[in-house]
Design a protein around this motif. Structure first.
Motif, PDB file in Angstrom:
ATOM      1  N   ALA A 603      63.078  29.614   6.882  1.00 24.29           N
ATOM      2  CA  ALA A 603      63.879  31.234   8.107  1.00 24.29           C
ATOM      3  C   ALA A 603      65.037  31.643   7.940  1.00 24.29           C
ATOM      4  O   ALA A 603      65.060  32.830   9.164  1.00 24.29           O
ATOM      5  N   PHE A 604      65.679  31.325   6.840  1.00 27.90           N
ATOM      6  CA  PHE A 604      66.474  32.138   7.094  1.00 27.90           C
ATOM      7  C   PHE A 604      66.571  33.796   6.394  1.00 27.90           C
ATOM      8  O   PHE A 604      66.973  35.187   6.641  1.00 27.90           O
ATOM      9  N   SER A 605      65.335  33.988   5.392  1.00 25.14           N
ATOM     10  CA  SER A 605      64.307  34.752   4.749  1.00 25.14           C
ATOM     11  C   SER A 605      64.136  35.505   6.411  1.00 25.14           C
ATOM     12  O   SER A 605      64.841  36.978   5.843  1.00 25.14           O
ATOM     13  N   ARG A 606      63.013  35.510   6.798  1.00 23.55           N
ATOM     14  CA  ARG A 606      63.020  36.340   7.901  1.00 23.55           C
ATOM     15  C   ARG A 606      64.002  36.552   9.091  1.00 23.55           C
ATOM     16  O   ARG A 606      64.073  37.350   9.407  1.00 23.55           O
ATOM     17  N   TRP A 607      64.820  35.945   9.684  1.00 27.10           N
ATOM     18  CA  TRP A 607      65.789  35.889   9.532  1.00 27.10           C
ATOM     19  C   TRP A 607      66.851  37.102   9.647  1.00 27.10           C
ATOM     20  O   TRP A 607      67.507  38.420   9.760  1.00 27.10           O
ATOM     21  N   ARG A 608      66.784  37.323   7.968  1.00 23.47           N
ATOM     22  CA  ARG A 608      67.390  38.267   7.418  1.00 23.47           C
ATOM     23  C   ARG A 608      67.175  39.653   7.523  1.00 23.47           C
ATOM     24  O   ARG A 608      67.733  40.520   7.672  1.00 23.47           O
ATOM     25  N   ILE A 609      65.494  39.584   6.758  1.00 23.82           N
ATOM     26  CA  ILE A 609      64.952  40.514   6.981  1.00 23.82           C
ATOM     27  C   ILE A 609      64.981  41.260   8.799  1.00 23.82           C
ATOM     28  O   ILE A 609      65.390  42.786   8.440  1.00 23.82           O
ATOM     29  N   LEU A 610      65.216  40.793   9.686  1.00 17.84           N
ATOM     30  CA  LEU A 610      64.547  41.195  10.981  1.00 17.84           C
ATOM     31  C   LEU A 610      66.457  41.917  11.104  1.00 17.84           C
ATOM     32  O   LEU A 610      66.413  43.129  11.426  1.00 17.84           O
ATOM     33  N   LYS A 627      74.450  32.097   0.484  1.00 20.06           N
ATOM     34  CA  LYS A 627      75.006  31.090  -0.212  1.00 20.06           C
ATOM     35  C   LYS A 627      73.855  30.677  -1.717  1.00 20.06           C
ATOM     36  O   LYS A 627      72.969  31.284  -2.137  1.00 20.06           O
ATOM     37  N   ASP A 628      74.739  30.441  -2.985  1.00 18.66           N
ATOM     38  CA  ASP A 628      73.824  29.884  -4.312  1.00 18.66           C
ATOM     39  C   ASP A 628      72.741  29.341  -4.115  1.00 18.66           C
ATOM     40  O   ASP A 628      71.740  29.752  -4.077  1.00 18.66           O
ATOM     41  N   LYS A 629      73.876  28.707  -3.379  1.00 18.10           N
ATOM     42  CA  LYS A 629      72.384  26.748  -2.928  1.00 18.10           C
ATOM     43  C   LYS A 629      72.553  26.857  -1.937  1.00 18.10           C
ATOM     44  O   LYS A 629      72.784  26.375  -1.062  1.00 18.10           O
ATOM     45  N   LEU A 630      70.448  26.721  -1.070  1.00 15.99           N
ATOM     46  CA  LEU A 630      70.594  26.591   0.192  1.00 15.99           C
ATOM     47  C   LEU A 630      70.123  25.096   0.186  1.00 15.99           C
ATOM     48  O   LEU A 630      69.525  24.350  -0.360  1.00 15.99           O
ATOM     49  N   GLU A 631      70.938  24.741   1.473  1.00 12.51           N
ATOM     50  CA  GLU A 631      70.834  23.009   1.365  1.00 12.51           C
ATOM     51  C   GLU A 631      69.185  23.055   2.202  1.00 12.51           C
ATOM     52  O   GLU A 631      67.953  23.827   2.544  1.00 12.51           O
ATOM     53  N   GLN A 632      68.043  21.510   1.023  1.00 15.22           N
ATOM     54  CA  GLN A 632      67.112  22.011   1.897  1.00 15.22           C
ATOM     55  C   GLN A 632      66.773  20.944   3.340  1.00 15.22           C
ATOM     56  O   GLN A 632      67.711  20.499   3.670  1.00 15.22           O
ATOM     57  N   GLY A 633      66.028  21.916   4.060  1.00 16.71           N
ATOM     58  CA  GLY A 633      65.598  20.773   5.093  1.00 16.71           C
ATOM     59  C   GLY A 633      64.537  22.029   6.000  1.00 16.71           C
ATOM     60  O   GLY A 633      64.144  22.358   5.644  1.00 16.71           O
ATOM     61  N   ASN A 644      65.481  31.363  16.856  1.00 22.97           N
ATOM     62  CA  ASN A 644      64.830  32.983  16.601  1.00 22.97           C
ATOM     63  C   ASN A 644      64.598  34.009  17.553  1.00 22.97           C
ATOM     64  O   ASN A 644      65.196  35.054  17.852  1.00 22.97           O
ATOM     65  N   LEU A 645      64.363  33.552  18.757  1.00 19.25           N
ATOM     66  CA  LEU A 645      64.432  34.424  20.428  1.00 19.25           C
ATOM     67  C   LEU A 645      65.836  34.312  20.686  1.00 19.25           C
ATOM     68  O   LEU A 645      66.342  35.391  20.688  1.00 19.25           O
TER      69      LEU A 645
END
Length: 734
Positions: A603-610, A627-633, A644-645
């Motif tokens: 999700a973070f990757s898609r929003w960063r690209i957008l 962040k160097d390390k993202l929390e899993q979830g 997203n909207l």
């Protein structure tokens, strides 16, 4: 088993010994028995001849007066310090007065011959003091006449009299209180027997130890015999308890052996058949006390590998041995050796009472007899009910004393104030046990609506708690059906999904037992819940099937048409719009699939690209720390779709602001919550009178729909929106 057979079995299990054996009813019966003992003691104590004098042993022959009751028969005739040497009635001979008449407890006499002699002298003195006028010879040579009172006033009774009756009631109620919640336990029954014996012994002793000088010899003999019977019963019950708690020492019928032993000892006293060594009464008691020590030591070694039993036994032994040691040291051993106790008899009974007080604290600390701490609540209900009855008695006693002028006022107060309050309290404490399923349906439906879907077991336990208000509710292994046990003391209820079961102990906070009607109510509630859950499952299944159908139709029909439009568009702009619509349609379809999810990193990757594409196309700077390390979830599809909207809307809002040159985005997981901040700089301040537009309203609605919180902040040179979303999607919107 047929339904009628089940009901018959429940009725037998709940009524073998009657529903009247609820904890409160047992306490009430014990209280009535204690009241009868105290009443008998009081009646025979005040019906003793009374001169209104207090005595001590004199250095010379006779008894010295230490106090003269100002309202007594001897007031103005005899003074403190006078020494009474002898007394006679109108037609009797002179009876010498000495310290033998001041013996508080005849148990200090070591032989049957001494006991018979004392009774003979009491007979003579009692007959003399029954005369209308008695003659008293004083040490100074004076001879006075006094008219003894046939009854003594309440004020003449000593502290020892009231204290003896109080300790009698306390021991009785402790034994009854423990028995009331463990009626099937042999140690609890033996403790009750011990408490009954203690109460009989103490209330009997109050009669003859409170005598002024003379007492009816038949009553003297009767209450002394009753006192000894009570002491033997108290001791035998305590010994039986030590034999069987926390586990039986042997298979011997020790309770019967003890009963035979104390019966023979008591009958030997009454028949005066055999003079026992050292002391005819104390000798058997000392043997019983030595047996108690032996039983306790044996229990200690037998339970050494059982930590729980060992801890409980330690408290029992401390209570019993301290009580025995104090009683022996203060009373029995001095009585055997010097024929005089170290302290008055009341202190011997108080020392014995320590055992019962110790058991109360043992229940609280170590759960003696497997009793929970809620056992104390029974006492609160009992005392509250007793307060209502006591208030009735007080009103009944006071009203006849009201004068004629204030009687109408008293009637108005009673009718308008006392009776309504009294009835309200009475209903709260002793409400009718008849209950109908209709009473519980509104609360049941409301709780079903509010409960979490995956928490049905805890929810069902809460329903049972609110319906029956048991003193204690615990989880037990699974059961197939509702049933009563322990004569209605407990009700066992299966869970809704059959995973566990619940044990409910004593309904209405111990005020009553469970009834077969309660079983019917539980069965009805379970049937309603199960049918409702079936309907909910059917509704949910139908809703999911319809959702899947709509998803398929959108994907196959609308999606296929948009895809054709992409490939057949005459211009690049139309193809781009069709492609964008197709992407949006796919997002809508995915959001409807509750089984799918999107992990945080994707999700973070898609929003960063957008955000980067939007900023680059608008010529803006994007600041997005990674962040160097993202929390899993995981986000559910619905969460991802709404965020997203809202994120797209926030970027659109930022691009609308004139003079925006930089957009900052901060995404983080804090305490399991997803936090998103989108901030853009401003060329000029936004006025305070800014009206929120449809964009902010849409963002707020989308975030609240998934249970999150939305906020925005306006500063002098920046504008920021904030999303805060919980980790799991709730059932309803916020």
């Amino acid at each position: 088993m047929s339904e009628s057979a089940k009901e018959d079995q429940e009725k037998r299990s709940g009524s073998l010994l009657g529903y009247g054996r609820s904890p409160i009813n047992v306490l009430i019966l014990a209280g009535l028995f204690g009241a009868i003992l105290s009443g008998v003691s009081f009646f025979y104590t005040i019906h003793q001849p009374w001169l209104g004098l207090s005595f001590i042993e004199s250095d010379v022959k006779g008894l010295m007066v230490t106090n003269v009751d100002p309202d007594g028969p001897s007031a103005t005739i005899i003074a403190s310090g006078d020494i009474l040497q002898s007394i006679r009635g109108l037609r009797s001979s002179w009876i010498s007065l000495d310290k033998a008449f001041l013996i508080e407890d005849p148990d200090m006499l070591s032989s049957f011959a001494e006991w018979r002699k004392l009774l003979s002298r009491e007979q003579a003195l009692y007959q003399a003091m029954r005369a209308p006028i008695v003659h008293i010879q004083l040490y100074d040579g004076r001879q006075v006449r006094v008219q003894p009172a046939e009854m003594r006033p309440l004020s003449s009774l000593s502290f020892s009299y009231f204290a003896l009756n109080l300790v009698a009631l306390l021991a009785l109620m402790v034994g009854a209180g423990i028995y009331s919640v463990r009626m099937d336990s042999l140690p609890a029954r033996l403790l009750l027997v011990s408490g009954v014996g203690f109460a009989i012994a103490a209330s009997s002793a109050a009669v003859y130890t409170s005598r002024e000088l003379a007492i009816n010899p038949d009553q003297f003999h009767f209450f002394t015999a009753l006192n000894h019977l009570g002491i033997f019963t108290y001791t035998a019950g305590g010994l039986g308890l030590l034999w069987h708690y926390p586990g039986s020492l042997k298979t011997w019928p020790m309770v019967r052996i003890l009963a035979i032993f104390v019966s023979l000892a008591w009958l030997n006293e009454q028949g005066q058949w055999l003079e026992l060594p050292v002391h005819s009464y104390y000798f058997p008691v000392v043997i019983l006390f030595l047996l108690a020590i032996g039983f306790g030591v044996t229990q200690w070694f037998q339970s050494r590998n059982k930590p729980v039993d060992h801890a409980a036994l330690k408290w029992v032994l401390v209570s019993v041995f301290f009580s025995i040691t104090a009683t022996m040291a203060l009373y029995f051993i001095p009585g055997m050796l010097i024929h005089r106790p170290l302290l008055p008899i009341i202190w011997g009974f108080i020392a014995a009472l320590i055992m019962y007080i110790g058991f109360v604290f043992g229940v609280i600390r170590y759960r003696l007899f497997d009793i929970e701490r809620w056992w104390l609540n029974i006492w609160l209900w009992f005392i509250a009910g007793l307060a209502v009855v006591t208030m009735d008695a007080i009103i009944g006693l006071l009203l006849p004393q009201v004068g004629s002028y204030t009687l109408p006022l008293a009637i108005l107060f009673t009718g308008w104030c006392y009776f309504p309050i009294r009835q309200w309290v009475w209903r709260r404490l002793f409400a009718n046990s008849h209950r109908d399923i209709g009473q519980f349906l509104p609360a049941l439906v409301l709780s079903m609506v509010k409960r979490e879907a995956d928490d049905s077991e805890k929810w069902w336990g809460d329903v049972l708690q609110e319906t029956f208000h048991p003193m204690y509710l615990s989880r037990i292994p699974a059961l197939d059906e509702v049933r009563l046990q322990d004569y209605g003391g407990q009700m066992l209820v299966p869970s809704i999904r059959g995973l566990d079961a619940f044990e409910l102990c004593y309904a209405e906070n111990g005020r009553r037992l469970f009834l077969p009607d309660d079983v019917k109510i539980v069965r009805s509630l379970m049937e309603i819940v199960r049918r409702t859950e079936e309907q909910l499952h059917s509704y949910t299944r139908g809703m999911n099937e319809e959702r899947q159908r709509i998803m398929r139709d959108l994907h196959d029909e609308v999606g296929g048409q948009l895809l054709t439009l992409v490939h057949q568009s005459a211009s690049e702009k139309e193809a781009s719009l069709a492609s964008s619509a197709l992407s949006s349609l796919r997002e809508v379809i995915y959001s409807m699939d509750e089984k799918e999810s999107v992990d945080y990193e994707m999700a973070f990757s898609r929003w960063r690209i957008l955000a980067r594409e939007r900023c680059e196309s608008a010529g803006l700077e994007l600041y997005w720390p990674v962040k160097d390390k993202l929390e899993q979830g995981l986000f559910t599809n619905r969460q991802y779709y709404n965020i997203n909207l809202a994120f797209k809307e926030s970027l659109t809002n930022a691009l609308k602001h004139t003079g925006t040159s930089r957009i900052s985005v901060l995404m983080d997981i804090r305490d399991g919550y997803f936090r998103l901040e989108i901030q853009n700089n401003l060329a000029k301040p936004i006025p305070d009178t800014l009206q929120t537009g449809k964009g902010l309203h849409n963002m707020r609605s989308r975030i609240q729909e998934i249970g999150g919180k939305f906020d925005y902040q306006i500063k002098k040179d920046s504008f920021m929106v904030i999303f805060l979303v919980p980790p799991d999607e709730p059932s309803g919107g916020g």
